[in-house]
Design a protein around this motif. Structure first.
Motif, PDB file in Angstrom:
ATOM      1  N   ASN A 160       1.397  -1.024   0.044  1.00 57.30           N
ATOM      2  CA  ASN A 160       0.706  -0.054  -0.083  1.00 57.30           C
ATOM      3  C   ASN A 160       0.888   1.438   0.149  1.00 57.30           C
ATOM      4  O   ASN A 160       1.639   1.673   0.381  1.00 57.30           O
ATOM      5  N   MET A 162       0.277   4.471   1.366  1.00 61.42           N
ATOM      6  CA  MET A 162       0.531   5.032   2.671  1.00 61.42           C
ATOM      7  C   MET A 162       1.317   4.786   3.940  1.00 61.42           C
ATOM      8  O   MET A 162       2.478   4.771   3.954  1.00 61.42           O
ATOM      9  N   MET A 188      -2.403  12.484   3.919  1.00 63.86           N
ATOM     10  CA  MET A 188      -2.607  10.970   3.316  1.00 63.86           C
ATOM     11  C   MET A 188      -4.221  10.255   3.829  1.00 63.86           C
ATOM     12  O   MET A 188      -5.038  10.057   3.429  1.00 63.86           O
ATOM     13  N   GLN A 192      -7.695  10.003   2.719  1.00 64.66           N
ATOM     14  CA  GLN A 192      -8.305   8.817   2.486  1.00 64.66           C
ATOM     15  C   GLN A 192      -9.512   8.619   3.908  1.00 64.66           C
ATOM     16  O   GLN A 192     -10.516   8.021   3.387  1.00 64.66           O
ATOM     17  N   SER A 193      -9.611   8.915   4.407  1.00 65.51           N
ATOM     18  CA  SER A 193     -10.980   8.600   5.959  1.00 65.51           C
ATOM     19  C   SER A 193     -11.887   9.912   5.036  1.00 65.51           C
ATOM     20  O   SER A 193     -12.960   9.017   4.705  1.00 65.51           O
ATOM     21  N   SER A 195     -12.821   9.989   1.401  1.00 63.53           N
ATOM     22  CA  SER A 195     -13.088   9.631   0.772  1.00 63.53           C
ATOM     23  C   SER A 195     -13.885   8.505   1.149  1.00 63.53           C
ATOM     24  O   SER A 195     -14.848   7.694   0.362  1.00 63.53           O
ATOM     25  N   VAL A 196     -13.404   7.689   1.932  1.00 66.49           N
ATOM     26  CA  VAL A 196     -13.987   6.622   2.745  1.00 66.49           C
ATOM     27  C   VAL A 196     -15.327   7.491   2.927  1.00 66.49           C
ATOM     28  O   VAL A 196     -16.410   6.551   2.594  1.00 66.49           O
TER      29      VAL A 196
END
Length: 203
Positions: A160, A162, A188, A192-193, A195-196
């Motif tokens: 991954n 990240m 990052m 990511q959180s 987008s989730v």
């Protein structure tokens, strides 16, 4: 019985003293430099045997110091022949000062070679060990980048992004390499959180 001695009778004493000083002081520090550097080479032979031949340079340099003293001692002693040539106190003092200059110079040089040679050989082994354990980062070039990503692969799957970024910029002992790297990682994580959460709302 007439004496064939020409010059001052005490002058050869100072001349031979100079020859002895050049030889003794030079060999004294040559032995010290060899012994001091030899300890480092011996430890290198245990840790990394392949680097032993590359580590004998200080020993060779220390041995050359004794040769310098031998050469000066021979030159001075061959110049002392009162039966063939007059030898005065001036000549004796000149040879004495020459021998002392050579011997004392080799004395300090031998000490420096011994200390620096031993430390250099040990640091060479330590540096090689550190290079094996250092974390490879993308800033170190394409080969390091590829090698680092390959080392993190599991079941032929690429790591991954990240996780890869954190592995190359963070360690448990020292933490983040720079505050900028920490800020980028936190950014990052935040993205990511976000987008989730958006995907969850769309569902």
């Amino acid at each position: 019985m007439a004496s064939t001695f020409s010059g001052d009778e005490t002058a050869p004493f100072f001349g031979f003293l100079g020859a002895a000083a050049a030889l003794v002081f030079s060999c004294m520090r040559a032995a010290y430099g060899t012994a001091k550097s030899g300890v480092g080479v011996a430890s290198m032979g245990v840790m990394r045997p392949k680097l032993v031949m590359k580590s004998i340079v200080p020993i060779v340099m220390a041995g050359v110091l004794g040769i310098y003293g031998l050469i000066i001692g021979v030159i001075i002693s061959t110049g002392i022949n009162p039966k063939a040539k007059s030898y005065y106190l001036f000549d004796g003092y000149a040879h004495l000062s020459s021998g002392l200059a050579c011997g004392l110079a080799r004395l300090s040089a031998g000490m420096a070679i011994g200390i620096v040679g031993d430390a250099g050989v040990r640091k060479c082994e330590t540096n090689a060990r550190v290079r094996r354990n250092v974390k490879l980062t993308p800033n170190q070039g394409s080969r390091a980048f590829v090698a680092s990503r390959y080392a993190m692969r599991k079941d032929d799957e690429e790591p991954n992004r990240m996780d890869f970024f954190k592995a190359t910029h963070y360690s448990n002992d020292k933490g983040w390499t720079t505050s900028k790297a920490q800020a980028k990682y936190e950014k990052m994580v935040e993205l990511q959180s976000t987008s989730v959460e958006e995907e969850a709302e769309n569902m």
